[in-house]
Design a protein around this motif. Structure first.
Motif, PDB file in Angstrom:
ATOM      1  N   GLN A   3       8.082   8.195 -11.641  1.00  0.00           N
ATOM      2  CA  GLN A   3       7.432   6.996 -12.548  1.00  0.00           C
ATOM      3  C   GLN A   3       8.477   6.501 -13.549  1.00  0.00           C
ATOM      4  O   GLN A   3       9.224   6.900 -14.279  1.00  0.00           O
ATOM      5  CB  GLN A   3       6.306   7.883 -13.062  1.00  0.00           C
ATOM      6  N   GLN A  76       4.121   3.617  -4.020  1.00  0.00           N
ATOM      7  CA  GLN A  76       4.027   5.105  -4.393  1.00  0.00           C
ATOM      8  C   GLN A  76       2.922   4.935  -5.750  1.00  0.00           C
ATOM      9  O   GLN A  76       2.447   6.005  -6.143  1.00  0.00           O
ATOM     10  CB  GLN A  76       5.644   5.415  -4.912  1.00  0.00           C
ATOM     11  N   SER A  77       3.179   3.991  -6.608  1.00  0.00           N
ATOM     12  CA  SER A  77       2.218   3.919  -7.906  1.00  0.00           C
ATOM     13  C   SER A  77       0.844   3.868  -7.622  1.00  0.00           C
ATOM     14  O   SER A  77      -0.105   4.727  -8.043  1.00  0.00           O
ATOM     15  CB  SER A  77       2.688   2.894  -8.713  1.00  0.00           C
ATOM     16  N   ASN A  79      -0.841   5.092  -4.710  1.00  0.00           N
ATOM     17  CA  ASN A  79      -1.150   6.292  -4.301  1.00  0.00           C
ATOM     18  C   ASN A  79      -1.166   7.416  -5.353  1.00  0.00           C
ATOM     19  O   ASN A  79      -2.045   7.897  -5.337  1.00  0.00           O
ATOM     20  CB  ASN A  79      -0.094   6.669  -2.939  1.00  0.00           C
ATOM     21  N   LYS A  80      -0.359   7.278  -6.396  1.00  0.00           N
ATOM     22  CA  LYS A  80      -0.548   8.298  -7.539  1.00  0.00           C
ATOM     23  C   LYS A  80      -1.707   8.104  -8.177  1.00  0.00           C
ATOM     24  O   LYS A  80      -2.384   8.985  -8.567  1.00  0.00           O
ATOM     25  CB  LYS A  80       0.934   8.213  -7.949  1.00  0.00           C
ATOM     26  N   LEU A  81      -2.074   6.637  -8.396  1.00  0.00           N
ATOM     27  CA  LEU A  81      -3.278   6.370  -9.143  1.00  0.00           C
ATOM     28  C   LEU A  81      -4.356   6.911  -8.527  1.00  0.00           C
ATOM     29  O   LEU A  81      -5.363   7.370  -8.902  1.00  0.00           O
ATOM     30  CB  LEU A  81      -3.267   5.013  -9.417  1.00  0.00           C
ATOM     31  N   ASP A  83      -4.606   9.189  -5.996  1.00  0.00           N
ATOM     32  CA  ASP A  83      -4.546  10.672  -6.001  1.00  0.00           C
ATOM     33  C   ASP A  83      -5.027  11.273  -7.323  1.00  0.00           C
ATOM     34  O   ASP A  83      -5.803  11.989  -7.419  1.00  0.00           O
ATOM     35  CB  ASP A  83      -3.249  11.173  -5.698  1.00  0.00           C
ATOM     36  N   ASN A  84      -4.501  10.865  -8.528  1.00  0.00           N
ATOM     37  CA  ASN A  84      -5.049  11.311  -9.873  1.00  0.00           C
ATOM     38  C   ASN A  84      -6.186  10.895 -10.542  1.00  0.00           C
ATOM     39  O   ASN A  84      -6.853  12.007 -10.919  1.00  0.00           O
ATOM     40  CB  ASN A  84      -3.773  10.978 -10.940  1.00  0.00           C
ATOM     41  N   TYR A  85      -6.737   9.828  -9.957  1.00  0.00           N
ATOM     42  CA  TYR A  85      -8.040   9.553 -10.673  1.00  0.00           C
ATOM     43  C   TYR A  85      -8.969   9.253  -9.581  1.00  0.00           C
ATOM     44  O   TYR A  85     -10.365   9.298 -10.030  1.00  0.00           O
ATOM     45  CB  TYR A  85      -7.694   8.073 -11.560  1.00  0.00           C
ATOM     46  N   GLN A  87      -9.318  11.205  -6.551  1.00  0.00           N
ATOM     47  CA  GLN A  87      -9.217  12.416  -5.688  1.00  0.00           C
ATOM     48  C   GLN A  87      -8.757  12.068  -4.380  1.00  0.00           C
ATOM     49  O   GLN A  87      -9.137  12.323  -3.143  1.00  0.00           O
ATOM     50  CB  GLN A  87     -10.619  13.144  -5.642  1.00  0.00           C
ATOM     51  N   GLY A  88      -7.838  10.929  -4.263  1.00  0.00           N
ATOM     52  CA  GLY A  88      -7.246  10.453  -3.136  1.00  0.00           C
ATOM     53  C   GLY A  88      -8.164   9.791  -2.117  1.00  0.00           C
ATOM     54  O   GLY A  88      -7.796   9.216  -0.909  1.00  0.00           O
TER      55      GLY A  88
END
Length: 119
Positions: A3, A76-77, A79-81, A83-85, A87-88
């Protein structure tokens, strides 16, 4: 992929737009107050160490260019958002924006059209 900090991302946005630039050209893209030369130079070297930026020698200086495509970092950003906020779940993310009134019907229809194109 790592990141980026806000400052690193600001510089990457400029490099993605310019394709190639020296530190002076990067600084010129910032609005006032412009960051110090040493600050930008240090952040570019950090981006180089992280594998986001490459360089070629030009005279006594360097010309920097992105090694990571904007689209790859964006994917990538996001997908991370999700996943993190959320639950995918992209459905949960869209639902969140609809509930917060940050997404209108036209935007939602546009998203649905894009999804249907990919199917």
């Amino acid at each position: 992929m790592k990141q980026l900090t806000k400052a690193e991302e600001d510089i990457m946005q400029i490099l993605w737009e310019l394709k190639k630039a020296n530190v002076k050209a990067i600084i010129e893209q910032f609005s006032e107050p412009k960051p110090a030369y040493n600050t930008v130079s240090t952040i570019v070297r950090i981006l180089e160490n992280k594998g986001f930026v490459g360089y070629e020698k030009e005279g006594k200086g360097h010309i920097y260019f992105p090694l990571v495509a904007k689209q790859d970092y964006s994917n990538q950003s996001i997908n991370k958002l999700v996943d993190n906020y959320f639950q995918g779940s992209f459905k949960s993310m869209v639902s969140f924006f609809v509930k917060k009134n940050d997404m209108n019907i036209k935007d939602l229809e546009s998203v649905l059209k894009e999804i249907n194109k990919k199917q």
